[in-house]
Every structure is written in C-alpha cells, then in structure tokens.
Design a protein around this motif. Structure first.
Motif, PDB file in Angstrom:
ATOM      1  N   LEU A 274       2.172  12.728  11.919  1.00 50.74           N
ATOM      2  CA  LEU A 274       2.497  11.449  12.536  1.00 50.74           C
ATOM      3  C   LEU A 274       1.248  10.873  13.205  1.00 50.74           C
ATOM      4  CD1 LEU A 274       5.280   9.840  13.363  1.00 50.74           C
ATOM      5  CD2 LEU A 274       4.719  10.736  15.616  1.00 50.74           C
ATOM      6  N   GLY A 275       0.840   9.657  12.758  1.00 47.99           N
ATOM      7  CA  GLY A 275      -0.320   9.065  13.412  1.00 47.99           C
ATOM      8  C   GLY A 275      -1.162   8.256  12.457  1.00 47.99           C
TER       9      GLY A 275
ATOM     10  N   VAL B  73       2.315   5.427  23.679  1.00 48.38           N
ATOM     11  CA  VAL B  73       2.032   6.529  24.622  1.00 48.38           C
ATOM     12  C   VAL B  73       0.724   6.261  25.351  1.00 48.38           C
ATOM     13  CG1 VAL B  73       1.682   9.016  24.854  1.00 48.38           C
ATOM     14  CG2 VAL B  73       3.272   8.146  23.130  1.00 48.38           C
ATOM     15  N   VAL B  74      -0.287   5.829  24.578  1.00 46.54           N
ATOM     16  CA  VAL B  74      -1.576   5.503  25.202  1.00 46.54           C
ATOM     17  C   VAL B  74      -1.395   4.342  26.172  1.00 46.54           C
ATOM     18  CG1 VAL B  74      -3.901   4.618  24.776  1.00 46.54           C
ATOM     19  CG2 VAL B  74      -2.947   6.371  23.281  1.00 46.54           C
TER      20      VAL B  74
ATOM     21  N   ILE C  22       2.996   2.120   2.302  1.00 52.36           N
ATOM     22  CA  ILE C  22       3.247   2.664   3.630  1.00 52.36           C
ATOM     23  C   ILE C  22       4.620   2.219   4.114  1.00 52.36           C
ATOM     24  CG2 ILE C  22       2.527   2.576   6.039  1.00 52.36           C
ATOM     25  CD1 ILE C  22       0.372   3.935   4.811  1.00 52.36           C
TER      26      ILE C  22
ATOM     27  N   TRP D   5      -2.171  13.604  26.369  1.00 52.76           N
ATOM     28  CA  TRP D   5      -2.083  12.875  27.644  1.00 52.76           C
ATOM     29  C   TRP D   5      -2.936  13.587  28.702  1.00 52.76           C
ATOM     30  CZ3 TRP D   5       1.696   8.877  29.068  1.00 52.76           C
ATOM     31  CH2 TRP D   5       1.686   8.567  30.424  1.00 52.76           C
TER      32      TRP D   5
ATOM     33  N   LEU E 243       1.313   3.508  27.815  1.00 51.68           N
ATOM     34  CA  LEU E 243       2.005   4.000  29.006  1.00 51.68           C
ATOM     35  C   LEU E 243       1.031   4.722  29.931  1.00 51.68           C
ATOM     36  CD1 LEU E 243       4.744   4.390  30.431  1.00 51.68           C
ATOM     37  CD2 LEU E 243       4.999   6.538  29.175  1.00 51.68           C
ATOM     38  N   LEU E 244       0.180   5.539  29.323  1.00 57.83           N
ATOM     39  CA  LEU E 244      -0.792   6.278  30.141  1.00 57.83           C
ATOM     40  C   LEU E 244      -1.722   5.291  30.846  1.00 57.83           C
ATOM     41  CD1 LEU E 244      -2.644   9.516  29.279  1.00 57.83           C
ATOM     42  CD2 LEU E 244      -3.882   7.673  30.350  1.00 57.83           C
TER      43      LEU E 244
ATOM     44  N   ASN F 136       0.814  -1.217   0.000  1.00 59.41           N
ATOM     45  CA  ASN F 136       0.000   0.000   0.000  1.00 59.41           C
ATOM     46  C   ASN F 136       0.845   1.263   0.000  1.00 59.41           C
ATOM     47  OD1 ASN F 136      -2.177  -1.652   0.087  1.00 59.41           O
ATOM     48  ND2 ASN F 136      -2.402  -1.532   2.317  1.00 59.41           N
TER      49      ASN F 136
ATOM     50  N   LYS G 178       5.453   5.000  12.133  1.00 50.99           N
ATOM     51  CA  LYS G 178       5.085   6.412  12.315  1.00 50.99           C
ATOM     52  C   LYS G 178       3.588   6.546  12.575  1.00 50.99           C
ATOM     53  CE  LYS G 178       8.479   9.306  10.022  1.00 50.99           C
ATOM     54  NZ  LYS G 178       8.667  10.274   8.958  1.00 50.99           N
ATOM     55  N   ALA G 179       2.821   5.727  11.852  1.00 52.18           N
ATOM     56  CA  ALA G 179       1.371   5.825  11.999  1.00 52.18           C
ATOM     57  C   ALA G 179       0.933   5.407  13.398  1.00 52.18           C
ATOM     58  CB  ALA G 179       0.683   4.954  10.949  1.00 52.18           C
ATOM     59  N   LEU G 180       1.677   4.435  13.963  1.00 46.06           N
ATOM     60  CA  LEU G 180       1.255   3.906  15.262  1.00 46.06           C
ATOM     61  C   LEU G 180       2.113   4.439  16.409  1.00 46.06           C
ATOM     62  CD1 LEU G 180       0.507   0.215  14.181  1.00 46.06           C
ATOM     63  CD2 LEU G 180      -1.096   2.126  14.394  1.00 46.06           C
ATOM     64  N   ALA G 181       2.807   5.526  16.178  1.00 46.68           N
ATOM     65  CA  ALA G 181       3.721   6.062  17.197  1.00 46.68           C
ATOM     66  C   ALA G 181       3.005   6.401  18.498  1.00 46.68           C
ATOM     67  CB  ALA G 181       4.422   7.308  16.649  1.00 46.68           C
ATOM     68  N   GLY G 182       1.726   6.759  18.380  1.00 46.46           N
ATOM     69  CA  GLY G 182       0.995   7.167  19.595  1.00 46.46           C
ATOM     70  C   GLY G 182       0.558   5.999  20.455  1.00 46.46           C
ATOM     71  N   VAL G 183       0.542   4.790  19.876  1.00 39.93           N
ATOM     72  CA  VAL G 183      -0.007   3.649  20.622  1.00 39.93           C
ATOM     73  C   VAL G 183       0.760   3.390  21.923  1.00 39.93           C
ATOM     74  CG1 VAL G 183      -0.499   1.172  20.539  1.00 39.93           C
ATOM     75  CG2 VAL G 183      -1.024   2.633  18.567  1.00 39.93           C
TER      76      VAL G 183
ATOM     77  N   ILE H 119      -3.113  11.800  20.733  1.00 37.14           N
ATOM     78  CA  ILE H 119      -1.960  10.917  20.931  1.00 37.14           C
ATOM     79  C   ILE H 119      -1.803   9.959  19.746  1.00 37.14           C
ATOM     80  CG2 ILE H 119      -0.903   9.161  22.403  1.00 37.14           C
ATOM     81  CD1 ILE H 119      -2.392  10.378  24.770  1.00 37.14           C
ATOM     82  N   LEU H 120      -2.920   9.352  19.345  1.00 35.50           N
ATOM     83  CA  LEU H 120      -2.827   8.353  18.281  1.00 35.50           C
ATOM     84  C   LEU H 120      -2.702   8.985  16.900  1.00 35.50           C
ATOM     85  CD1 LEU H 120      -5.536   5.814  19.507  1.00 35.50           C
ATOM     86  CD2 LEU H 120      -3.052   5.569  19.649  1.00 35.50           C
TER      87      LEU H 120
ATOM     88  N   GLY I  98       6.667   3.629   7.711  1.00 37.61           N
ATOM     89  CA  GLY I  98       5.408   4.384   7.702  1.00 37.61           C
ATOM     90  C   GLY I  98       4.445   3.860   8.753  1.00 37.61           C
ATOM     91  N   MET I  99       4.401   2.546   8.879  1.00 33.06           N
ATOM     92  CA  MET I  99       3.504   1.953   9.869  1.00 33.06           C
ATOM     93  C   MET I  99       3.922   2.345  11.276  1.00 33.06           C
ATOM     94  SD  MET I  99       0.837   0.290  10.392  1.00 33.06           S
ATOM     95  CE  MET I  99       0.364  -0.544   8.879  1.00 33.06           C
TER      96      MET I  99
ATOM     97  N   SER J 294      -2.260   8.967   8.812  1.00 31.25           N
ATOM     98  CA  SER J 294      -1.426   8.713   7.629  1.00 31.25           C
ATOM     99  C   SER J 294      -1.829   7.410   6.945  1.00 31.25           C
ATOM    100  CB  SER J 294       0.057   8.687   8.016  1.00 31.25           C
ATOM    101  OG  SER J 294       0.287   7.609   8.903  1.00 31.25           O
TER     102      SER J 294
END
Lengths: 527, 158
Positions: free
Chosen positions: B147-148, A21-22, A7, B22, A24-25, A5, A14-19, B83-84, A11-12, B151
């Motif tokens: 970023l996220g 963090v969530v 990506i 957060w 950890l929270l 695709n 980068k797309a899931l970089a926030g996961v 965040i996501l 790319g993947m 994309s």
C-alpha cells in the motif's frame, strides 16, 4: 482518474493512503509546537525579565592578527608549563596523550587551540633556576602545536640562567612570570623597566611595600600588563556582569566566596612523588641563592623548592593562591575596589607538619560606603564546592560552573511574577550554562534531565560551541592589547586593588589585627 | 489461513508501518524545528564499544553537525517513506539500520546503561530493538509494503 494506466480510483486511493496520515501528523506537530511556545514558562520568564539579549554579552573569540610577538617564560614549574600550553607549546608526549586520552574537556580545548588559537607568537626564551624545570620548559617551548616545532627553529629558543639576562635580550618582547610569589613584583618591575610586556601570575605582590613601586612602574611605562586572573574569561562572567549591571539583584548587601580543596596537593605539599619519596632536586641542580632572592636565607630543601607556597617567606598561602582569584572575580563583576577594613582569622588545623600557612581561613572585608560586606572562607580539608554568591534585596546569584539567579521571596521587583507562581524562591529563575543558549532547554529553568546533564558537566565551558582554555583566552587578551593597544581586563588598576586587599588580609591574619585602608596616604593601617 | 485472517494481518502490518513512520517523522521534525537539539547528550552517554567513535564525533564540530544533519533528515525521509509507501522497503531497511545504530551506541547491556534515569527498565532488549525488529518484519512482508506510492511507481513490476 488514471484508469487508463490500470490503476483505477481504488488503486489511487490505496497508493495515496499515507497522505492523510502525513497531513494529520503535520497538523498535530504544528499544534504541539504552538502549545509549547505559548506555555513555555522559561521563555516567558526570559521575556518578562527582558533577558532575551543576555547572551549577546558574550562575544565570539576573534583570531589574533598582527606581527609576531616573542615571549619569554620566567619560571617553568607547574604554572609556567600551563602558560606554555595555553600559548600553544606542548611537549610532543603530552600533546599525543591528551589527544588520545579520555579527558574530553582537555582534548576539546587542545583541538580548539590547534584549530583557532594560533596567536602568532614564538617562545624565544625560558628562564628557570632549577635545571629539571628549565629542561622541561625547553621541551615544551620547542614544540608548538601548529607547526610541530618550526617556530622554535625559526626564531631561536634559549635558556637564560638569570631573568636579568632574559630582560636584556632584544629577542624578547614580552614575558610571563610564573615563579614563586616572592619574585613576582620585583621581576615585573624589572621587566617593565626593560620595556617588556608583562603577564604576571597571581599574587602579583608578596608584601605591601611592593604594591606602589609596581603600580608606579607600570603606570609610567608603555608596556601592557596583565595579572594572571583567568577566571573572568569564562563566558558566565560576562552574563553575570550583565545581570548585575541591569540591577536585577536590587541593592546588594553581601558578597560571599569560598575556596575548598582536600588533599595534600591542594595544600601545596608537593615535594613527594606518588610513592612518597622526595622529588628530584639537589643543590647542584639549582641556583639556590637566586631562587631565594630577597627572602631570608634558608638551606636548600626539596620541601621549600616544591612546597614553597606553604611558607610565608615566599607566599601568602590561600590569599595569594586562591583568594586572589576570588577577589578579582568580584572586582570584575562589581568594581568593589579596596575594602575599608579587613579582619582575618584561621589556623593550621590539619596540615601542621611544616610551613606556616593556615588551612582554615576566614576573612571579612567591609565596604560601608558601598553598602555591602564581602566574606571569604577557605578550607583545605574539604572539597565541597561552595558557590560564589552575590546577595541582593530582590534576588541572589551564584556564579560557578553555571550562573543561577534566584528571586528573593520578599522581593518587590519580582512580586508580580512571584504572585502568579511564574517564579519561585525555591529554584533559580534563570540558569545559564557556559556557551548556552537561552532558547535551549538546558539553560534557563532546565528540566530535570537537562539540569542533570549540566550538573555533570556534560555541557561544558565553551563559546560558540568551542571549548576554550580560559588561560589561553586571558593570555590572548594580553597579546591582543600588546598589538592593538587597550587595557586588559586584569590590568594594573585591578592588580593594584587586588594587591592591597591581599596584603590587608594577609597582615590581618599574620599580625592578628584588623587592617584599615587609608586611601589618602595609600597606606595599610593596623588597628 | 483464511482470507479474513490475512486481511487482518495486512491491516495490522500497515498500521504498524504507519505508527513507526509517524514516530520517525516526528522525531525528525522535532529536531528540525528545534535547532538547538544535538546528538551530544545521546553520544556522550555511549558506553559500549562505540563510545570511542561517539567521543570522536562530539569532539569534531564539523562531524557532529554532519551527524546531526544526517540523523534529522534520515528520520524525516524514512518516516515519510514508511507512511507514504514511497521506496517502502529501502526505507524500512534503512530505518532498521538506524535503529540498530542507536541500539549499539547505547545498548542495555549489563554495565552499559546510561547514567540518566530512563522511563523503563531494560536488559538486552529495549524499545529500540523491538522497533527495529518490527521494521524488519515490515521490510520482509510484501503485504506490508504494497500500500503506497510505490504501487504507482513500480506498477509494471506487479
């Protein structure tokens, strides 16, 4: 992965970089939650004291159901109008100004009543010997908050010139009495004899010789009698009673209560308007003879008409007006009954202009068989809000807007908790706000900020999140008992004990003697 | 601007996005796991032109519950979005709007300070306003939102 695709792995990522963090929270939030649960001193104390079910003692307000009850109001001055409002009958003007006004508590009470407080009653009669009051009463009674006046149109609304006419009318099932005190007992007795249910304002008696006839009349009838002591409908009282019943205070040695007010209104000087001019009233507007009733003759005056509570001919002053509530509060909590002896002292220290009632008053009531004494102190020249307190060997409790239970430093019962510093004699171990929740940070062992909110009254008296007028709840209890049987919380037994105690205190002050109760002959002795 | 500076800018904007996300997410979660929480205390302190609306909300149990529900879930969804990187720009704009609501209901103007002690001293500008501005910066910065998960969802538009 999905490199097709466009990506790619990078790319993947980068797309899931926030996961993470969530994630950890989530982990940290769970850790914090567990930490709070384990280290929650308040929760620990509630558990150690076995008070997790304390709030179950407050039952939700159930809707009143049953046939229509037709009520007559005798006396539509200050308090009679409050009866009308508590029953759901408001003048259009006052209803509108309350809903638009800035007093949040009043507004919330009215809204609760409009939504949940329909008692299925009609006001079919008003009786007041003073024309302006009667007219005002009619104005309120003709507009109910549920239908905007249909109830009055449908069931009829009438002004009676004498209360006897009202009692003789089959279109009246029940009456509330909110006249000056010297009429209460006589009217209540006549109403009971006429088969009407009675809600009588405090004090239900004015003189000692009225107590037995009232008691006998109610006991020998099928009517439902309620004394107008609405304080105890406050949810705080149910919790306070639960705490006492569980023996959390240890042996009780002293009950202490106060009533403080400051200002001429509080001292029942009410015959002047805000500009200092006499309020409306002349002999052509009133059946003065009927107003006087059995009291000694005195010529008409607006002073007597509005400020009657200052005269011993019509009232017992602080005793009938304020102490009555305080005594009943303790009687509801502890079933204290009639004291063995009563000693009173006080005097007119400030408001000396007219009338006889004292503005500083102290009363000691001894209960040797029960092992405690009860003291009352009334002051009409200070509005400092002294708290109603019960002192026990292990803890002391105050019950006012809030309930606070504080351990005694010498307590054996709480020795372990005191030793490990879980609780301290310097602060309440339990603090409950009306309608509160023990799991809520604003209740037990409140933090500085939440305690501040509570002190300010920002979290006010309510049940299940609804703000209720306690007079409404007290009238409701009476009406529910009329329909379903049962005895109201301030029924004739409690009214009898209140009546005797008030008479003992009043005689002690006025006759400058100690009074003693003779339970065998049911007499008040002067010693 | 050289590439290195731009990279740093991008990294810091995304960090800022995570931090604000957060903050939103935990505020929302806290309210969710403490069911006794209510916006009453906040609304009751409202002093400026919205105090009438605040009173109205408080005095209607149904409205109050709805406001509490929307606030809790709004915070959670905006936090997750930030965040996501899911619907990042709308989340940032919605977050700015929510913060501005908090601001106008209790603004630090002269004479409208809440009665309770605060952890700092404010005049016109408070942390809520700064957070709102930061979030708006994120909303208008393409590098902050790229970023996220967006994309993946909107890759064709790239």
């Amino acid at each position: 992965m999905s490199s097709n695709n466009g990506i790619g792995r990078r790319g993947m990522l980068k797309a899931l970089a926030g996961v993470p963090v969530v994630g950890l929270l989530g982990v940290q939030a769970l850790r914090k939650y567990n930490y709070e649960m384990e280290n929650d001193v308040r929760r620990k104390i509630v558990k150690d004291l076995g008070l997790e079910d304390l709030l179950d003692s407050v039952k939700p307000v159930q809707a009143s159901k049953g046939d229509l009850i037709r009520i007559g109001i005798i006396g539509t001055g200050v308090r009679g109008k409050q009866h009308l409002k508590a029953l759901g009958f408001w003048s259009k003007d006052e209803m509108e100004s309350t809903l638009k006004g800035s007093n949040k508590s009043n507004k919330a009470q009215l809204q609760t009543q409009m939504n949940y407080g329909n008692l299925n009653i009609a006001i079919t009669g008003i009786c007041d010997v003073f024309d302006p009051h009667a007219e005002e009463g009619l104005e309120y009674a003709s507009n109910d908050i549920f239908t905007g006046g249909d109830l009055a149109r449908q069931h009829g609304l009438k002004r009676y010139r004498t209360y006897h006419e009202m009692l003789a009318d089959p279109n009246i099932d029940a009456v509330t009495i909110a006249t000056p005190d010297h009429h209460h007992a006589k009217m209540a007795i006549d109403a009971v004899k006429a088969g009407k249910h009675v809600y009588a304002e405090k004090a239900v008696i004015h003189r000692e010789d009225e107590i037995e006839p009232l008691y006998e009349a109610v006991k020998n009838s099928n009517v439902t009698f309620q004394q107008g002591h609405q304080y105890t409908q406050n949810s705080i009282f149910k919790q306070a009673k639960e705490i006492i019943d569980r023996g959390m205070l240890g042996d009780i040695s002293h009950l202490e209560t106060f009533t403080n007010r400051n200002g001429s209104w509080g001292a029942w000087i009410r015959h002047l308007d805000s500009n200092g001019n006499p309020k409306i009233g002349d002999p052509s507007m009133i059946d003065w003879q009927q107003w006087l009733g059995d009291a000694p003759y005195a010529p008409f005056s607006v002073k007597r008409l509005y400020s009657w509570a200052r005269y011993f001919d019509y009232d017992t002053g602080l005793y009938g007006q304020l102490f009555s509530h305080e005594y009943d509060a303790f009687n509801q909590l502890l079933n204290i009954g009639i004291p063995d002896t009563v000693a009173s002292s006080g005097g007119q220290y400030y408001y000396k202009e007219f009338g006889e009632i004292p503005d500083i008053l102290h009363t000691t009531m001894e209960y040797p068989e029960k092992g405690f004494a009860f003291t009352y102190s009334g002051n009409l020249n200070s509005s400092s809000n002294r708290e109603r307190a019960v002192y026990g060997k292990d803890a002391w409790m105050t019950v006012l807007g809030k309930l606070k239970l504080t351990p005694d430093k010498k307590s054996e019962k709480y020795a372990d908790l005191l030793d490990d510093n879980s609780i301290s004699p310097d602060r309440p171990m339990i603090e409950v706000t009306p309608g509160g929740n023990l799991d809520s940070p604003v209740d037990a062992i409140a933090s500085a900020t939440s305690a501040y909110y509570a002190e300010r009254g920002l979290i006010s008296t309510n049940i299940e999140g609804k703000e209720w007028d306690i007079t409404h709840l007290h009238l409701k209890e009476w009406i529910d008992c009329i329909r379903n049987g049962g005895t109201p919380s301030s029924g004739i037994e409690k009214a009898y004990e209140t009546g005797v105690t008030i008479a003992m205190a009043d005689i002690s002050y006025r006759e400058n003697c100690i009074t003693k109760w003779d339970p065998v002959n049911k007499k008040i002795l002067r010693i | 601007m050289n590439t290195k500076t731009m990279k740093w800018q991008e990294a810091m904007l995304i960090t800022l996005r995570f931090l604000i996300g957060w903050h939103f997410l935990y505020e929302g979660l806290y309210k969710l796991i403490h069911p006794e929480w209510s916006s009453i205390a906040f609304l009751d302190q409202s002093k400026w032109i919205f105090s009438g609306i605040a009173d109205w909300i408080i005095s209607n149990a149904g409205v109050l519950n709805t406001v509490d529900f929307l606030n809790t879930w709004g915070l959670i969804l905006i936090g997750l979005g930030l965040i996501l990187g899911l619907l990042t720009k709308p989340a940032a704009i919605a977050g700015t709007f929510l913060l501005m609501l908090y601001y106008v209901f209790n603004p630090p103007f002269i004479g409208t300070s809440p009665d309770v002690p605060l952890e700092g001293n404010y005049l016109l500008v408070n942390k809520t306003l700064i957070e709102a501005a930061a979030l708006l910066l994120i909303a208008v910065s393409p590098v902050a939102t790229k970023l996220g998960i967006d994309s993946l969802l909107f890759k064709n538009k790239k």
